[in-house]
Scaffold this motif. Structure first.
Motif, PDB file in Angstrom:
ATOM      1  N   PHE A  28      42.995  43.647  37.084  1.00  0.00           N
ATOM      2  CA  PHE A  28      42.717  42.257  37.228  1.00  0.00           C
ATOM      3  C   PHE A  28      43.276  41.587  36.082  1.00  0.00           C
ATOM      4  CE2 PHE A  28      39.874  38.340  37.102  1.00  0.00           C
ATOM      5  CZ  PHE A  28      40.267  37.707  38.262  1.00  0.00           C
ATOM      6  N   ILE A  29      44.526  41.065  36.507  1.00  0.00           N
ATOM      7  CA  ILE A  29      45.357  40.210  35.224  1.00  0.00           C
ATOM      8  C   ILE A  29      44.774  38.867  34.744  1.00  0.00           C
ATOM      9  CG2 ILE A  29      47.031  39.228  36.827  1.00  0.00           C
ATOM     10  CD1 ILE A  29      48.986  40.217  35.167  1.00  0.00           C
ATOM     11  N   ASN A  30      44.142  38.029  35.742  1.00  0.00           N
ATOM     12  CA  ASN A  30      43.796  36.648  35.245  1.00  0.00           C
ATOM     13  C   ASN A  30      43.227  36.712  33.751  1.00  0.00           C
ATOM     14  OD1 ASN A  30      44.788  36.405  37.771  1.00  0.00           O
ATOM     15  ND2 ASN A  30      43.094  35.121  38.395  1.00  0.00           N
ATOM     16  N   PRO A  31      42.382  37.334  33.343  1.00  0.00           N
ATOM     17  CA  PRO A  31      41.761  37.056  31.853  1.00  0.00           C
ATOM     18  C   PRO A  31      42.947  37.154  30.936  1.00  0.00           C
ATOM     19  CG  PRO A  31      40.173  38.378  33.223  1.00  0.00           C
ATOM     20  CD  PRO A  31      41.436  38.188  34.106  1.00  0.00           C
ATOM     21  N   ARG A  35      43.715  33.870  28.556  1.00  0.00           N
ATOM     22  CA  ARG A  35      42.997  33.951  27.472  1.00  0.00           C
ATOM     23  C   ARG A  35      43.902  34.615  26.243  1.00  0.00           C
ATOM     24  NH1 ARG A  35      37.674  36.132  30.058  1.00  0.00           N
ATOM     25  NH2 ARG A  35      36.917  34.359  31.126  1.00  0.00           N
ATOM     26  N   ASN A  36      44.887  35.283  26.588  1.00  0.00           N
ATOM     27  CA  ASN A  36      45.784  36.211  25.742  1.00  0.00           C
ATOM     28  C   ASN A  36      46.923  35.372  25.368  1.00  0.00           C
ATOM     29  OD1 ASN A  36      47.592  37.972  24.535  1.00  0.00           O
ATOM     30  ND2 ASN A  36      45.986  39.689  25.183  1.00  0.00           N
ATOM     31  N   ALA A  37      47.327  34.809  24.087  1.00  0.00           N
ATOM     32  CA  ALA A  37      48.501  34.138  23.855  1.00  0.00           C
ATOM     33  C   ALA A  37      49.594  34.997  23.681  1.00  0.00           C
ATOM     34  CB  ALA A  37      48.157  33.508  22.251  1.00  0.00           C
ATOM     35  N   ALA A  38      49.555  35.963  23.396  1.00  0.00           N
ATOM     36  CA  ALA A  38      50.822  37.160  23.218  1.00  0.00           C
ATOM     37  C   ALA A  38      51.164  37.117  24.803  1.00  0.00           C
ATOM     38  CB  ALA A  38      50.363  38.462  22.834  1.00  0.00           C
ATOM     39  N   VAL A  39      50.132  37.307  25.912  1.00  0.00           N
ATOM     40  CA  VAL A  39      50.828  37.420  27.155  1.00  0.00           C
ATOM     41  C   VAL A  39      51.332  36.056  27.521  1.00  0.00           C
ATOM     42  CG1 VAL A  39      49.868  37.632  29.547  1.00  0.00           C
ATOM     43  CG2 VAL A  39      48.863  39.295  27.809  1.00  0.00           C
ATOM     44  N   GLN A  40      50.713  34.844  27.251  1.00  0.00           N
ATOM     45  CA  GLN A  40      51.067  33.651  27.642  1.00  0.00           C
ATOM     46  C   GLN A  40      52.741  33.404  27.243  1.00  0.00           C
ATOM     47  OE1 GLN A  40      48.395  30.830  26.493  1.00  0.00           O
ATOM     48  NE2 GLN A  40      46.748  31.456  28.034  1.00  0.00           N
ATOM     49  N   ALA A  75      54.832  43.537  30.556  1.00  0.00           N
ATOM     50  CA  ALA A  75      54.428  44.818  30.429  1.00  0.00           C
ATOM     51  C   ALA A  75      53.973  45.314  29.055  1.00  0.00           C
ATOM     52  CB  ALA A  75      55.562  45.849  31.024  1.00  0.00           C
ATOM     53  N   GLU A  76      54.600  45.006  28.095  1.00  0.00           N
ATOM     54  CA  GLU A  76      54.010  45.408  26.772  1.00  0.00           C
ATOM     55  C   GLU A  76      53.208  44.580  26.205  1.00  0.00           C
ATOM     56  OE1 GLU A  76      58.257  45.507  24.903  1.00  0.00           O
ATOM     57  OE2 GLU A  76      58.451  47.579  25.775  1.00  0.00           O
ATOM     58  N   ALA A  77      53.164  43.459  26.425  1.00  0.00           N
ATOM     59  CA  ALA A  77      51.864  42.646  25.833  1.00  0.00           C
ATOM     60  C   ALA A  77      50.557  42.668  26.598  1.00  0.00           C
ATOM     61  CB  ALA A  77      52.387  41.320  25.899  1.00  0.00           C
ATOM     62  N   LEU A  78      50.773  43.020  27.826  1.00  0.00           N
ATOM     63  CA  LEU A  78      49.192  43.089  28.420  1.00  0.00           C
ATOM     64  C   LEU A  78      48.583  44.391  27.624  1.00  0.00           C
ATOM     65  CD1 LEU A  78      50.422  42.925  32.098  1.00  0.00           C
ATOM     66  CD2 LEU A  78      48.902  41.293  30.797  1.00  0.00           C
ATOM     67  N   PRO A  79      47.049  43.995  27.491  1.00  0.00           N
ATOM     68  CA  PRO A  79      46.420  45.056  27.074  1.00  0.00           C
ATOM     69  C   PRO A  79      45.941  46.301  27.946  1.00  0.00           C
ATOM     70  CG  PRO A  79      44.908  42.903  27.571  1.00  0.00           C
ATOM     71  CD  PRO A  79      46.372  42.888  27.995  1.00  0.00           C
TER      72      PRO A  79
END
Length: 79
Positions: A28-31, A35-40, A75-79
């Protein structure tokens, strides 16, 4: 919407990449997106162009949301 199936396909490719690196699937990618500045930061802001009703501007906007994702960085920024 055209973007939903395109984004789903990109997430499938991201999952394949992450599996090859021994990382978990995205899930589930929405959080992470909200919420994640690196992902944004993996999204390239679209600042010109638009639709008949809305123009693209810096930051979030109706035509592009946050902009175009950079798939490898995402792909690399997602936890």
């Amino acid at each position: 919407s055209f973007s939903a199936p395109v984004f789903a396909g990109m997430v499938a490719v991201i999952n394949s990449y992450r599996q090859s690196k021994g990382l978990p699937n995205v899930g589930f990618i929405n959080p992470a997106l909200y919420r994640n500045a690196a992902v944004q930061a993996t999204f390239r802001d679209i600042v010109s162009g638009g639709t008949d009703l809305y123009q693209a501007t810096p930051g979030w906007d109706y035509p592009t949301g946050w902009g175009a994702p950079r798939a490898l960085q995402l792909a690399e920024a997602l936890p």
